[in-house]
Design a protein around this motif. Structure first.
Motif, PDB file in Angstrom:
ATOM      1  N   ALA A 149       0.870  -1.180   0.000  1.00 21.43           N
ATOM      2  CA  ALA A 149       0.000   0.000   0.000  1.00 21.43           C
ATOM      3  C   ALA A 149       0.908   1.230   0.000  1.00 21.43           C
ATOM      4  N   LEU A 150       0.384   2.373  -0.410  1.00 22.32           N
ATOM      5  CA  LEU A 150       1.260   3.535  -0.637  1.00 22.32           C
ATOM      6  C   LEU A 150       2.050   3.957   0.597  1.00 22.32           C
ATOM      7  N   ASN A 151       1.408   3.926   1.757  1.00 23.37           N
ATOM      8  CA  ASN A 151       2.126   4.337   2.967  1.00 23.37           C
ATOM      9  C   ASN A 151       3.208   3.339   3.378  1.00 23.37           C
ATOM     10  N   GLY A 152       3.153   2.161   2.799  1.00 23.39           N
ATOM     11  CA  GLY A 152       4.192   1.165   3.095  1.00 23.39           C
ATOM     12  C   GLY A 152       5.205   1.059   1.966  1.00 23.39           C
ATOM     13  N   ARG A 153       5.234   2.087   1.127  1.00 27.09           N
ATOM     14  CA  ARG A 153       6.086   2.129  -0.072  1.00 27.09           C
ATOM     15  C   ARG A 153       7.544   1.776   0.242  1.00 27.09           C
ATOM     16  N   ALA A 154       8.041   2.264   1.389  1.00 31.44           N
ATOM     17  CA  ALA A 154       9.457   2.064   1.708  1.00 31.44           C
ATOM     18  C   ALA A 154       9.674   0.892   2.670  1.00 31.44           C
ATOM     19  N   ALA A 155       8.612   0.155   2.979  1.00 33.45           N
ATOM     20  CA  ALA A 155       8.767  -0.926   3.969  1.00 33.45           C
ATOM     21  C   ALA A 155       9.599  -2.080   3.416  1.00 33.45           C
ATOM     22  N   LEU A 156       9.617  -2.223   2.098  1.00 35.36           N
ATOM     23  CA  LEU A 156      10.361  -3.320   1.480  1.00 35.36           C
ATOM     24  C   LEU A 156      10.928  -2.819   0.155  1.00 35.36           C
ATOM     25  N   PRO A 157      12.215  -3.122  -0.134  1.00 40.76           N
ATOM     26  CA  PRO A 157      12.808  -2.599  -1.366  1.00 40.76           C
ATOM     27  C   PRO A 157      12.149  -3.199  -2.614  1.00 40.76           C
ATOM     28  N   ASP A 158      12.028  -2.370  -3.659  1.00 45.55           N
ATOM     29  CA  ASP A 158      11.471  -2.844  -4.931  1.00 45.55           C
ATOM     30  C   ASP A 158      12.478  -3.661  -5.717  1.00 45.55           C
ATOM     31  N   THR A 159      13.697  -3.728  -5.202  1.00 46.03           N
ATOM     32  CA  THR A 159      14.723  -4.477  -5.923  1.00 46.03           C
ATOM     33  C   THR A 159      14.566  -5.989  -5.700  1.00 46.03           C
ATOM     34  N   LEU A 160      13.740  -6.390  -4.749  1.00 47.15           N
ATOM     35  CA  LEU A 160      13.492  -7.824  -4.548  1.00 47.15           C
ATOM     36  C   LEU A 160      12.590  -8.328  -5.672  1.00 47.15           C
ATOM     37  N   PRO A 161      12.908  -9.492  -6.232  1.00 42.92           N
ATOM     38  CA  PRO A 161      12.195  -9.931  -7.444  1.00 42.92           C
ATOM     39  C   PRO A 161      10.726 -10.268  -7.218  1.00 42.92           C
ATOM     40  N   TYR A 162      10.330 -10.504  -5.969  1.00 42.73           N
ATOM     41  CA  TYR A 162       8.945 -10.914  -5.711  1.00 42.73           C
ATOM     42  C   TYR A 162       8.092  -9.760  -5.181  1.00 42.73           C
ATOM     43  N   VAL A 163       8.660  -8.551  -5.131  1.00 44.56           N
ATOM     44  CA  VAL A 163       7.868  -7.395  -4.701  1.00 44.56           C
ATOM     45  C   VAL A 163       7.077  -6.894  -5.902  1.00 44.56           C
ATOM     46  N   ILE A 178       5.011 -15.215 -10.221  1.00 40.13           N
ATOM     47  CA  ILE A 178       4.970 -13.815  -9.764  1.00 40.13           C
ATOM     48  C   ILE A 178       6.262 -13.095 -10.169  1.00 40.13           C
ATOM     49  N   GLU A 179       7.370 -13.757  -9.964  1.00 35.73           N
ATOM     50  CA  GLU A 179       8.649 -13.114 -10.303  1.00 35.73           C
ATOM     51  C   GLU A 179       8.746 -12.822 -11.799  1.00 35.73           C
ATOM     52  N   ALA A 180       8.222 -13.747 -12.612  1.00 35.85           N
ATOM     53  CA  ALA A 180       8.257 -13.526 -14.061  1.00 35.85           C
ATOM     54  C   ALA A 180       7.374 -12.324 -14.419  1.00 35.85           C
ATOM     55  N   GLU A 181       6.213 -12.248 -13.772  1.00 34.88           N
ATOM     56  CA  GLU A 181       5.301 -11.120 -14.017  1.00 34.88           C
ATOM     57  C   GLU A 181       5.946  -9.796 -13.614  1.00 34.88           C
ATOM     58  N   VAL A 182       6.625  -9.818 -12.469  1.00 33.00           N
ATOM     59  CA  VAL A 182       7.277  -8.601 -11.961  1.00 33.00           C
ATOM     60  C   VAL A 182       8.357  -8.156 -12.946  1.00 33.00           C
ATOM     61  N   ASP A 183       9.126  -9.108 -13.409  1.00 33.73           N
ATOM     62  CA  ASP A 183      10.196  -8.793 -14.343  1.00 33.73           C
ATOM     63  C   ASP A 183       9.625  -8.191 -15.634  1.00 33.73           C
ATOM     64  N   ARG A 184       8.550  -8.812 -16.109  1.00 35.01           N
ATOM     65  CA  ARG A 184       7.913  -8.330 -17.345  1.00 35.01           C
ATOM     66  C   ARG A 184       7.339  -6.930 -17.120  1.00 35.01           C
ATOM     67  N   TRP A 185       6.744  -6.742 -15.950  1.00 34.88           N
ATOM     68  CA  TRP A 185       6.114  -5.442 -15.638  1.00 34.88           C
ATOM     69  C   TRP A 185       7.127  -4.304 -15.642  1.00 34.88           C
ATOM     70  N   TRP A 186       8.302  -4.564 -15.059  1.00 33.07           N
ATOM     71  CA  TRP A 186       9.317  -3.494 -15.062  1.00 33.07           C
ATOM     72  C   TRP A 186       9.711  -3.139 -16.484  1.00 33.07           C
ATOM     73  N   ARG A 187       9.732  -4.142 -17.360  1.00 32.99           N
ATOM     74  CA  ARG A 187      10.069  -3.836 -18.754  1.00 32.99           C
ATOM     75  C   ARG A 187       8.945  -3.052 -19.428  1.00 32.99           C
ATOM     76  N   ILE A 188       7.701  -3.377 -19.080  1.00 31.60           N
ATOM     77  CA  ILE A 188       6.564  -2.618 -19.623  1.00 31.60           C
ATOM     78  C   ILE A 188       6.658  -1.163 -19.160  1.00 31.60           C
ATOM     79  N   LEU A 189       6.950  -1.000 -17.867  1.00 31.72           N
ATOM     80  CA  LEU A 189       7.045   0.368 -17.335  1.00 31.72           C
ATOM     81  C   LEU A 189       8.153   1.149 -18.041  1.00 31.72           C
ATOM     82  N   ASP A 190       9.280   0.482 -18.259  1.00 29.97           N
ATOM     83  CA  ASP A 190      10.396   1.157 -18.941  1.00 29.97           C
ATOM     84  C   ASP A 190       9.973   1.574 -20.345  1.00 29.97           C
ATOM     85  N   ASP A 191       9.313   0.656 -21.037  1.00 33.48           N
ATOM     86  CA  ASP A 191       8.867   0.966 -22.405  1.00 33.48           C
ATOM     87  C   ASP A 191       7.884   2.124 -22.406  1.00 33.48           C
ATOM     88  N   ARG A 192       6.910   2.045 -21.502  1.00 28.39           N
ATOM     89  CA  ARG A 192       5.903   3.107 -21.450  1.00 28.39           C
ATOM     90  C   ARG A 192       6.547   4.458 -21.160  1.00 28.39           C
TER      91      ARG A 192
END
Ligand SMILES: Cc1ncc(C[n+]2csc(CCOP(=O)(O)OP(=O)(O)O)c2C)c(N)n1
Ligand SMILES: [Mg+2]
Length: 593
Positions: free
Chosen positions: A240-254, A344-358
């Motif tokens: 959730a937004l207020n927990g944005r910094a509770a866990l790093p986004d660099t973890l593959p399953y976040v 989930i990890e595959a989806e996360v990886d794909r999503w970051w690439r979508i975000l980069d493209d967008r």
């Protein structure tokens, strides 16, 4: 000379560890202001441009430290100006104490100048504690209780002090019937669920085959425990937004943020999970949580009043996130089947690439997603991020990849405009050695940011680290609401309510002695950030962004698509651009399969 009530109050605040009071003067607090001369360096008055800034700064101080934030305002208009910031603290559950002046006791009830019924005014926002200091002997327990109640209930408290009482000699409570003898100090309790509930929770989590974890601000400080539990459960973690910094986004399953401002992997994880573990979050939108009956639920929350509220949980664990997880972890089995996690990890990886493209798609002139895409790889170590409420919050929530040891805050539950710069100010005072980056829309900047930037210029010499960037997304539009009108209501943009007058944001910053950088070309966004982050003084980075890039939710629901279509048909002034940008955003999803 004996101490007056005002000096006693300030000294008592100092005894509680308060070092800074954000405020604005007025004759309702002249006694208190005079007392700042008497307390030396024990407590400092930080004058800001508007009482709302003071209350936001107090709320942010609480968010960025373990301490209560304190703000001060005069009677009547000053007190009224505090309200929005205090509501921000109330809705995000932050300990804040407001010290407010009042007209002299003998004038009250006479419709006297600036006489406002302050108890009634603060009764809702500070419902846990709002009292008037009518006698010097009361001052001690009113200060003690305001701080203690705010800490114990994580909410704002208010002490109203008529200006004549401020000047009276302070008197210790006599040893007599009716007197009160309070003391200082509050230690956080250890709040833990019982053994039976922990076992019941573990049984549900162990039986689940597709576990989803959702964490919020209550999980801040429980990073290692959350990681351990997520590893055992083979789950993904949405935030959730207020927990944005509770866990790093660099973890593959976040999977990142959730909800309207959320990500596709979060949405898909929730849609397909069979078990939900919710920790320290009161995320409100049920349409982004599992359907009732779809998933078995376990929740951990420190506040028993708020648990089991958003989803019918089978087990409700009332407890501190880290402590409760520490007790739960030994009861969890390591899930052997890992395909859910891998998916989930595959989806996360794909999503970051979508975000980069967008983010790299063309827009007119700059794609707002690119602003956060370029910042993401440049985030300084240990930085503190603040955000306002607007369309930029979407990109802030999705495109930034937070690393370990960063902090982030915004007005999560009140979702008010204007906190970003007051939060940045408070972040710098609380942590002068840490870099700070604030993101704000042009509407919010015009509303209160113009004033708050003066505070940044005024106080910047006080901070050992001068890295402070305020990024203004200049789109000449109240864009978030423009899109809400289109997508939720199906109405075309109403130019009368949505268009903003032009303003030279970067040039204004330069007038204040800050760095001011204006970027109106996509290729200059990265170098703009580099220049702003290395300016050697606070900088305003103004980026001319395209208001027709839609802040699309991770998937558009039928009613929203209908609304969007009817806005286009209904003659929206930007129909052509909107359709073009939406199709481009969606196309990135299909090309990143
Ligand atoms: C105090 C307050 N007033 C109104 C709103 C409703 N609102 C939410 S976002 C928004 C538009 C913000 O515009 P701007 O700051 O320019 O950011 P943009 O959406 O353009 O990125 C408005 C009016 C609010 N959340 N808070
Ligand atoms: Mg705008």
């Amino acid at each position: 000379m004996s101490e007056n009530v005002a000096a006693f109050i300030l000294n008592r605040l100092a005894d509680w560890g308060v070092r800074r009071v954000y405020g604005y003067p007025g004759d309702g607090i002249n006694g208190l202001l005079g007392a700042f001369h008497k307390v030396g360096e024990r407590v400092e008055f930080i004058q800001v441009r508007h009482e709302e800034i003071a209350a936001f700064a107090a709320s942010a101080h609480a968010k960025f430290t373990d301490e209560p934030g304190v703000c001060m305002a005069t009677s009547g208009p000053g007190a009224i100006h505090l309200l929005n910031g205090l509501y921000d603290a109330k809705l995000d559950k932050q300990p804040v104490v407001a010290i407010v002046g009042q007209q002299p006791r003998m004038a009250l009830g006479a419709e006297y100048q600036q006489e406002v019924d302050l108890i009634a005014l603060f009764k809702d926002v500070a419902h846990e504690f709002v009292h008037v200091c009518n006698a010097p002997e009361q001052a001690r327990h009113l200060v003690d209780r305001a701080i203690r109640v705010s800490l114990a209930t994580r909410s704002p408290a208010c002490v109203i002090v008529p200006n004549d009482v401020q000047e009276l000699p302070y008197a210790e409570p006599p040893r007599a019937h009716g007197s009160v003898h309070s003391g200082i100090g509050y230690a956080k309790p250890r709040i833990m669920p019982g053994e039976a509930e922990l076992r019941a929770a573990a049984a549900i989590l162990n039986a689940g085959e597709r576990v989803a974890m959702l964490i919020g601000q209550g999980a801040i400080g429980a990073e290692h425990e959350v990681m351990q539990a997520a590893e055992l459960l083979g789950c993904g973690v949405a935030k959730a937004l207020n927990g944005r910094a509770a866990l790093p986004d660099t973890l593959p399953y976040v999977t990142g943020s959730i909800g309207l401002l959320g990500t596709k992997p979060s949405d898909e994880m929730i849609e397909h999970c069979d078990t939900l573990l919710m920790i320290g979050s009161s995320f409100p939108y049920s349409e982004w949580l599992p359907k009732e009956g779809q998933a078995r639920g376990v929740q951990i929350d420190i506040d028993g009043r708020l648990i089991g509220l958003r989803y019918p949980m089978e087990v409700n664990l009332v407890g501190d996130a880290a402590e409760t997880l520490r007790a739960l972890i030994p009861l969890l089995e390591h899930k052997q089947a890992r395909s859910w996690r891998e998916q989930i990890e595959a989806e996360v990886d794909r999503w970051w690439r979508i975000l980069d493209d967008r983010a790299l798609q063309d827009a007119n002139p700059v794609n707002p997603q690119r602003v956060f895409h370029e910042l993401s790889s440049r985030l300084p170590d240990r930085c503190i991020l603040t955000a306002d409420s607007g369309s930029a919050t979407n990109w802030w929530a999705r495109n930034l990849r937070l690393r370990e040891d960063m902090m982030a805050a915004l007005s999560g539950t009140l979702a008010t405009m204007c906190p970003a710069i007051p939060y940045a100010l408070a972040a710098k005072f609380a942590h002068p050695d840490r870099p700070v980056v604030a993101a704000i829309g042009d509407g919010a900047f015009q509303m209160l940011g113009v004033n708050a930037l003066i505070d940044i210029a005024r106080y910047r010499d006080r901070w050992s680290n001068q890295q402070l960037v305020i990024c203004v997304l200049h789109n000449d539009d109240l864009n978030q609401v423009t899109w809400e009108q289109r997508v939720m209501e199906g109405d075309p943009k109403l130019e009368a309510s949505q268009e903003l007058p032009d303003f030279p944001y970067a040039a204004y910053a330069r007038m204040l002695g800050l760095e001011g950088i204006r970027v109106d070309h996509p290729g200059e966004v990265g170098s703009g950030w580099d220049a702003a982050l290395s300016a050697g003084r606070p900088a305003l980075l103004e980026v001319i962004t395209d208001p027709e890039v839609p802040p699309l939710p991770p998937h558009i629901r039928f009613e929203q698509a209908k609304g969007f279509a009817s806005a286009v048909i209904g003659g929206d002034p930007a129909a052509k651009e909107m359709v073009k940008e939406s199709i481009k955003g969606k196309a990135a999803e299909f090309t990143n399969r």
